[in-house]
Scaffold this motif. Structure first.
Motif, PDB file in Angstrom:
ATOM      1  N   ASN A  52       0.820  -1.200   0.000  1.00 22.62           N
ATOM      2  CA  ASN A  52       0.000   0.000   0.000  1.00 22.62           C
ATOM      3  C   ASN A  52       0.865   1.265   0.000  1.00 22.62           C
ATOM      4  O   ASN A  52       1.844   1.352   0.736  1.00 22.62           O
ATOM      5  N   LYS A  71      -4.997   8.767   2.500  1.00 25.36           N
ATOM      6  CA  LYS A  71      -5.559   8.260   1.248  1.00 25.36           C
ATOM      7  C   LYS A  71      -4.641   7.182   0.709  1.00 25.36           C
ATOM      8  O   LYS A  71      -3.427   7.362   0.666  1.00 25.36           O
ATOM      9  N   MET A  72      -5.231   6.044   0.329  1.00 26.53           N
ATOM     10  CA  MET A  72      -4.484   4.985  -0.341  1.00 26.53           C
ATOM     11  C   MET A  72      -4.324   5.386  -1.807  1.00 26.53           C
ATOM     12  O   MET A  72      -5.327   5.549  -2.522  1.00 26.53           O
ATOM     13  N   LEU A  73      -3.104   5.569  -2.246  1.00 30.33           N
ATOM     14  CA  LEU A  73      -2.869   5.935  -3.637  1.00 30.33           C
ATOM     15  C   LEU A  73      -3.016   4.707  -4.535  1.00 30.33           C
ATOM     16  O   LEU A  73      -2.629   3.596  -4.151  1.00 30.33           O
ATOM     17  N   ASP A  74      -3.553   4.924  -5.717  1.00 30.94           N
ATOM     18  CA  ASP A  74      -3.776   3.804  -6.635  1.00 30.94           C
ATOM     19  C   ASP A  74      -2.571   3.523  -7.511  1.00 30.94           C
ATOM     20  O   ASP A  74      -2.675   2.828  -8.522  1.00 30.94           O
ATOM     21  N   LYS A  75      -1.427   4.082  -7.146  1.00 35.38           N
ATOM     22  CA  LYS A  75      -0.188   3.831  -7.884  1.00 35.38           C
ATOM     23  C   LYS A  75       0.980   3.925  -6.914  1.00 35.38           C
ATOM     24  O   LYS A  75       0.862   4.439  -5.805  1.00 35.38           O
ATOM     25  N   GLN A  76       2.119   3.389  -7.332  1.00 35.98           N
ATOM     26  CA  GLN A  76       3.333   3.523  -6.548  1.00 35.98           C
ATOM     27  C   GLN A  76       4.022   4.840  -6.905  1.00 35.98           C
ATOM     28  O   GLN A  76       3.727   5.460  -7.920  1.00 35.98           O
ATOM     29  N   SER A  79       3.112  11.271  -4.820  1.00 32.26           N
ATOM     30  CA  SER A  79       1.736  11.741  -4.946  1.00 32.26           C
ATOM     31  C   SER A  79       1.680  12.924  -5.914  1.00 32.26           C
ATOM     32  O   SER A  79       2.684  13.593  -6.167  1.00 32.26           O
ATOM     33  N   ASN A  83      -3.784  14.629  -5.455  1.00 27.39           N
ATOM     34  CA  ASN A  83      -3.805  13.750  -4.278  1.00 27.39           C
ATOM     35  C   ASN A  83      -3.631  14.564  -2.997  1.00 27.39           C
ATOM     36  O   ASN A  83      -4.344  14.357  -2.004  1.00 27.39           O
TER      37      ASN A  83
END
Length: 210
Positions: A52, A71-76, A79, A83
């Motif tokens: 995560n 917030k859980m980012l949808d990418k590595q 930010s 975001n």
């Protein structure tokens, strides 16, 4: 087993979410411990937990970081400004009765983020990368690492123009090289882009930055 099922039902409830539960609880705690109009320092940070990638806003309290919103980012990776705005906006709304100062490490050294915070009338201290350019007194552009800061020294420049591409005026720039700190020789200085005009407010940032 009964307790476990109750916990599962509680956590699966539609009302259980970050805004309705955690944010309300932590804001109530802040209001009970910090008087209105006082300074609240907010750290923006990104961390990894297993797979995560989490963007988090925490309050600095007695040398501890208390998570407020995330917030859980949808990418590595890093930010985006969007975001950052998503996690900061609800916190600003919830703490509107306080004087807020946002603290950010070098990942958050975006001049665009600084400008957005200024538009929101929120103060900030963002650590700059050493290759960021500012306009010098001679009207020439130079990277901040070329400003001649040496171990044990510091400076505070007001109303600087920063970023050679699409320059922005009106921020302040602080620099300090601790030299030796707690028996450790620091390898490089800190450069801080800030809206603050009173250097005394830096004392909560990085163990007496100024």
């Amino acid at each position: 087993m009964k307790v476990e099922k109750k916990n599962q039902r509680f956590l699966s409830d539609d009302e259980w979410n970050l805004d309705n539960i955690w944010l309300s609880l932590v804001i109530a705690w802040i209001q009970g411990n910090i008087k209105q109009n006082n300074v609240v320092y907010l750290a923006i940070d990104r961390t990894k937990w297993q797979s995560n990638n989490i963007l988090m806003i925490s309050m600095i309290w007695r040398k501890r970081a208390i998570p407020i919103y995330w917030k859980m980012l949808d990418k590595q990776g890093n930010s985006t400004l969007e975001n950052q705005q998503v996690v900061l906006t609800p916190v600003f709304a919830a703490l509107s009765g306080y004087k807020l100062i946002v603290l950010g490490e070098r990942e958050f050294c975006s001049v665009t983020l600084a400008n957005w915070l200024r538009e929101k009338k929120v103060d900030f201290c963002l650590r700059l990368k050493k290759n960021v350019c500012i306009k010098t007194e001679s009207k020439l552009w130079a990277e901040v690492k070329m400003l001649g800061l040496e171990p044990g020294n510091r400076f505070f420049n007001r109303e600087v123009t920063i970023r050679k591409t699409a320059p922005i005026k009106g921020f302040n720039l602080a620099g300090k090289w601790l030299g030796k700190y707690r028996n450790i020789i620091t390898k490089e200085p800190w450069y801080i882009l800030t809206s603050l005009k009173d250097t005394r407010l830096f004392r909560t940032y990085g163990d007496n930055f100024i």
